[in-house]
Scaffold this motif. Structure first.
Motif, PDB file in Angstrom:
ATOM      1  N   GLU A   2     -11.511   7.726   4.504  1.00 12.61           N
ATOM      2  CA  GLU A   2     -11.212   6.694   5.486  1.00 12.61           C
ATOM      3  C   GLU A   2     -11.469   5.304   4.905  1.00 12.61           C
ATOM      4  O   GLU A   2     -10.668   4.387   5.075  1.00 12.61           O
ATOM      5  CB  GLU A   2     -12.070   6.925   6.735  1.00 12.61           C
ATOM      6  N   SER A  52       0.875  -1.168   0.000  1.00 12.94           N
ATOM      7  CA  SER A  52       0.000   0.000   0.000  1.00 12.94           C
ATOM      8  C   SER A  52       0.910   1.214   0.000  1.00 12.94           C
ATOM      9  O   SER A  52       1.977   1.196   0.596  1.00 12.94           O
ATOM     10  CB  SER A  52      -0.878  -0.005   1.245  1.00 12.94           C
ATOM     11  N   THR A  55      -4.655  -1.279   9.353  1.00 10.03           N
ATOM     12  CA  THR A  55      -5.393  -2.129   8.417  1.00 10.03           C
ATOM     13  C   THR A  55      -4.602  -3.393   8.130  1.00 10.03           C
ATOM     14  O   THR A  55      -5.155  -4.493   8.094  1.00 10.03           O
ATOM     15  CB  THR A  55      -5.676  -1.368   7.115  1.00 10.03           C
ATOM     16  N   ASN A  74     -11.795   8.339  13.352  1.00 10.31           N
ATOM     17  CA  ASN A  74     -10.987   8.967  12.307  1.00 10.31           C
ATOM     18  C   ASN A  74     -11.844   9.826  11.383  1.00 10.31           C
ATOM     19  O   ASN A  74     -11.427  10.895  10.950  1.00 10.31           O
ATOM     20  CB  ASN A  74     -10.267   7.899  11.466  1.00 10.31           C
ATOM     21  N   ALA A  78      -3.169  10.359  10.831  1.00  8.30           N
ATOM     22  CA  ALA A  78      -4.204   9.338  11.031  1.00  8.30           C
ATOM     23  C   ALA A  78      -4.259   8.384   9.839  1.00  8.30           C
ATOM     24  O   ALA A  78      -4.486   7.190  10.004  1.00  8.30           O
ATOM     25  CB  ALA A  78      -5.564  10.006  11.240  1.00  8.30           C
ATOM     26  N   ASP A  79      -4.040   8.903   8.641  1.00 10.07           N
ATOM     27  CA  ASP A  79      -4.056   8.046   7.445  1.00 10.07           C
ATOM     28  C   ASP A  79      -2.935   7.016   7.509  1.00 10.07           C
ATOM     29  O   ASP A  79      -3.118   5.853   7.175  1.00 10.07           O
ATOM     30  CB  ASP A  79      -3.888   8.888   6.176  1.00 10.07           C
ATOM     31  N   GLU A  94      -3.690   4.489  10.112  1.00  6.27           N
ATOM     32  CA  GLU A  94      -4.758   3.609   9.656  1.00  6.27           C
ATOM     33  C   GLU A  94      -4.215   2.567   8.680  1.00  6.27           C
ATOM     34  O   GLU A  94      -4.642   1.411   8.676  1.00  6.27           O
ATOM     35  CB  GLU A  94      -5.861   4.444   9.006  1.00  6.27           C
ATOM     36  N   ARG A  95      -3.255   2.972   7.855  1.00 10.35           N
ATOM     37  CA  ARG A  95      -2.679   2.024   6.896  1.00 10.35           C
ATOM     38  C   ARG A  95      -2.003   0.880   7.647  1.00 10.35           C
ATOM     39  O   ARG A  95      -2.177  -0.289   7.326  1.00 10.35           O
ATOM     40  CB  ARG A  95      -1.676   2.751   5.994  1.00 10.35           C
ATOM     41  N   ASN A 124     -12.485   3.661  13.008  1.00 16.53           N
ATOM     42  CA  ASN A 124     -12.695   4.386  11.766  1.00 16.53           C
ATOM     43  C   ASN A 124     -13.684   5.531  11.963  1.00 16.53           C
ATOM     44  O   ASN A 124     -13.526   6.600  11.373  1.00 16.53           O
ATOM     45  CB  ASN A 124     -13.209   3.450  10.676  1.00 16.53           C
ATOM     46  N   ASN A 159      -8.863   3.691   2.524  1.00 16.26           N
ATOM     47  CA  ASN A 159      -7.555   3.236   3.011  1.00 16.26           C
ATOM     48  C   ASN A 159      -7.343   1.731   2.832  1.00 16.26           C
ATOM     49  O   ASN A 159      -6.302   1.303   2.343  1.00 16.26           O
ATOM     50  CB  ASN A 159      -7.370   3.639   4.471  1.00 16.26           C
TER      51      ASN A 159
END
Lengths: 350, 375
Positions: free
Chosen positions: B309, A82, A99, B58, A91-92, A95-96, B55, B312
């Protein structure tokens, strides 16, 4: 009112579309990686979070991808990739990483120092997952491996090569973005050149300043900067500017000068038309670091903590393809030995 | 004519536009996916799957930031000013606030308040340059704010190097971190640790309320909207268009200054090379999406945050580039503008027919009455 609205709509759509295009050429990473590697004989699952540019950037990310591919082929590791988008939030990035962890990936690699804060935040939440980050020592934890490089040592050797090859006594350095990381390249390069010729004149330019990271992906600007140096009398220019380096080679070709590549052996990947200007390349073997970490992980012994890839560990070095440094290789090897033995200490800041 | 209540018609039309827009955006994005050979069903089921607790947090956090950006742009729009410079304004402001708060001249909460004030001031000054140029020299704010974005990047980069501190072993350059006492505590949400909604969400809501109040309930807001509708008419009624231009840009810039504050006070605590960029451009799209209405902007911000979000995991779970969401967002903006225009025209035709019918019946009634009288 309504005219402004229409103009705004068209413009903002264009911006969004452009940002989509920006990442577009590299989205093959997502497709090609879908299945992961071969027969999945290993039971680790690897998630790789690239920095902006991702697989296919001909530079830093690609080097990590090469190590990943090698490990995947030889060990049958299943992986997924990714990549970051430009200007994303903390935050992105977190989050990656989450995930990947939530999806059951056991080993997660953050390619680039931008993942430092997010990895420091996420890693403690998943103690059973192993993390690795490249180019950063600030994110520390029981399940984090920090893979860092002695860029200044490799740069020292190509700096020495530049000074040995320079006839005008003037050389140049083009940095992509003025970050502490790229300053390490500059510091080593200057020290190496001065070790050969104390009076050498060194032009230094950075293409952009953080947080503007476009300097790593702007060949036109790289060409302008290097052309300025060649016009000024320099005859060898070293670039640590990622994708902008193509412009530096172009400028060298037009000025009948020489250029030095970075990260990988750029003699092999550059446009054949400019191949003959590439004196050597400073090798930063991110692929080796990724491959070694994954190999150890596949054997059930995942390293944590800092691993330094320096000259002694063959983590950095210089390339010899093209044969342009053959006549000075002995001198370079002497310098290399002195650095490995600790006789020469290479500075990390200019 | 039909006996439909005009208010009901207006409500139906109001709902029709966004529904039409989202439907069209959905269809166009699906088409792009089909052309690209990506699994359409899987992509949508990933994007539209219910978000998990973390999430949700976020999304709310990202929407808070986007909302402020949307309001900043909308203030300009209401006055017919296109402030493309929110992007530069919030970065200058966030840097200034981070630099000042990092020095910790004031204790605790006072330091935080100072940071917010500095941010609003810095944003206002940066936007005010464009306002002044427009008022005194007639320079289009579209051009000047774009240019100021570039200047902002260079100025901040230069100043950042002057004040930067660097953590040992890190390659990130940033300002001195804000001391712990001056950070804005989050609102805990769910049972996971480190999972908090930015405390700044309250400020964002107040900004939305203030935006609505000032524009709709005050003399200043009336002047602003009047100037936006027609500058000559505003001048004729004694409004100084120049003063309104500067005031609007200052206000827009001050709100733009707040955009980076949730991030600064709630998560990063410093301004550095990894601070989020590009928020100002998202704000333009969101202001359009929300029709410059405080509630509409909130919905637009939530939609964009939701799409961001949910995109992602696309690459990781489905193997499709998250760029597809940027396409969806762009398409949504276009379809919203187009569908509102379509619905507006349809609505005004309905209105014309209704009025015509009403007039017709009135006239015939009058004629009838006349006939009766003369008879």
């Amino acid at each position: 009112m309504r005219r402004t609205t229409k103009l705004a709509a068209v413009l903002s759509t264009a911006v969004l579309a452009l940002s989509a295009c920006g990442g577009g050429d590299s989205d093959s990473g997502g497709d090609s990686s879908g299945g992961g590697g071969g027969d999945a004989s290993s039971d680790i699952r690897v998630g790789v979070a690239y920095d902006v540019g991702g697989r296919g950037d001909q530079s830093f990310n690609d080097s990590a991808a090469a190590g990943l591919d090698q490990a995947s082929e030889e060990l049958g590791i299943e992986f997924q990739e990714s990549e970051a988008s430009d200007g994303e939030s903390e935050a992105d990035r977190e989050e990656r990483l989450r995930t990947f962890a939530e999806a059951g990936y056991t080993h997660i690699i953050g390619v680039g120092f931008a993942y430092s804060p997010s990895m420091a935040a996420v890693a403690p939440e998943y103690p059973e997952v192993s993390f690795a980050i490249i180019d950063d020592e600030a994110a520390v934890g029981d399940n984090i491996a920090n893979l860092v490089f002695a860029e200044e040592q490799g740069s020292f050797l190509v700096g020495a090569a530049a000074a040995l090859k320079s006839e005008s006594g003037q050389i140049g350095f083009v940095g992509g973005v003025e970050t502490p990381l790229i300053q390490k390249f500059q510091a080593g390069y200057e020290a190496g050149a001065q070790a050969v010729n104390e009076d050498i004149e060194i032009d230094v330019t950075y293409l952009t300043q953080p947080p503007d990271f476009s300097g790593f992906a702007d060949p036109a600007r790289g060409e302008t900067a290097a052309t300025g140096m060649f016009d000024d009398g320099a005859d060898v220019v070293y670039h640590a500017a990622g994708g902008s380096g193509g412009g530096v080679f172009e400028a060298a070709s037009q000025a009948d000068g020489l250029a030095i590549g970075v990260d990988s052996d750029q003699y092999e990947t550059a446009d054949p038309a400019v191949q003959d200007v590439i004196l050597t390349s400073m090798l930063k073997n991110v692929n080796v670091a990724v491959y070694e970490w994954l190999t150890a992980a596949a054997e059930g012994d995942t390293p944590t903590g800092t691993t330094r890839y320096d000259l002694a560990a063959d983590g950095v070095g210089y390339s010899t393809s093209g044969g342009q440094v053959d006549d000075i290789e002995d001198q370079l090897e002497t310098f290399k030995q002195q650095i490995v033995d600790g006789e020469i200490e290479v500075p990390t800041t200019p | 004519m039909t006996s439909l209540d005009p208010r009901l018609v207006r409500l139906l039309l109001g709902i029709a536009a966004p529904v039409l827009a989202l439907g069209a955006a959905f269809a166009i994005t699906s088409l792009v996916l089909v052309v690209a050979g990506d699994p359409v069903g899987e992509v949508w089921s990933t994007i539209l799957s219910p978000p998990e607790t973390r999430n949700v947090v976020n999304i709310v956090n990202a929407a808070t930031v986007l909302y402020l950006s949307g309001v900043a742009v909308a203030i300009g729009f209401r006055m017919n000013l296109f402030n493309i410079g929110v992007d530069g304004q919030y970065r200058v402001a966030a840097f200034a606030a981070a630099a000042v708060a990092g020095e910790a001249w004031l204790p605790g909460v006072l330091n935080m308040v100072l940071a917010v004030l500095v941010a609003m001031l810095a944003g206002a000054i940066w936007a005010g340059i464009a306002g002044l140029l427009r008022a005194t020299r007639g320079v289009s704010e579209v051009i000047s704010t774009i240019m100021l974005n570039f200047i902002a990047t260079s100025v901040v980069a230069f100043l950042l190097r002057q004040v930067a501190v660097r953590e040992e072993g890190s390659n990130i350059v940033s300002t001195r971190p804000i001391p712990e006492g001056s950070r804005l505590p989050g609102i805990p949400f769910g049972d996971l640790p480190n999972l908090e909604i930015y405390g700044f969400v309250v400020v964002a809501a107040l900004v939305g309320l203030g935006y609505w109040f000032v524009l709709n309930k005050t003399r200043f807001g009336f002047d602003l909207r009047a100037t936006g509708r027609s500058a000559p008419a505003a001048t004729a009624s004694g409004i100084s268009v120049k003063r309104m231009t500067v005031a609007t840009m200052l206000l827009s810039g001050a709100i733009a200054g707040l955009v980076g504050m949730p991030l600064l006070l709630g998560s990063s605590y410093a301004y550095g090379s990894t601070f989020q960029s590009g928020l100002g451009f998202a704000g333009i799209a969101i202001a359009l999406l929300g029709r410059n209405h405080p509630v509409g902007i909130a919905l637009g911000a939530l939609l964009f945050a939701f799409l961001d979000e949910q995109s992602n995991p696309l690459q990781i779970l489905v193997g499709v580039s998250p760029d597809i969401v940027a396409i969806t967002q762009g398409v949504v903006v276009l379809t919203v503008v187009i569908s509102y225009e379509v619905v507006r025209r349809f609505g005004s035709r309905l209105e014309q027919r209704r009025v015509a019918a009403a007039l017709e019946s009135e006239r015939s009634a009058k004629a009838d009455a006349k006939q009766e009288a003369s008879a």
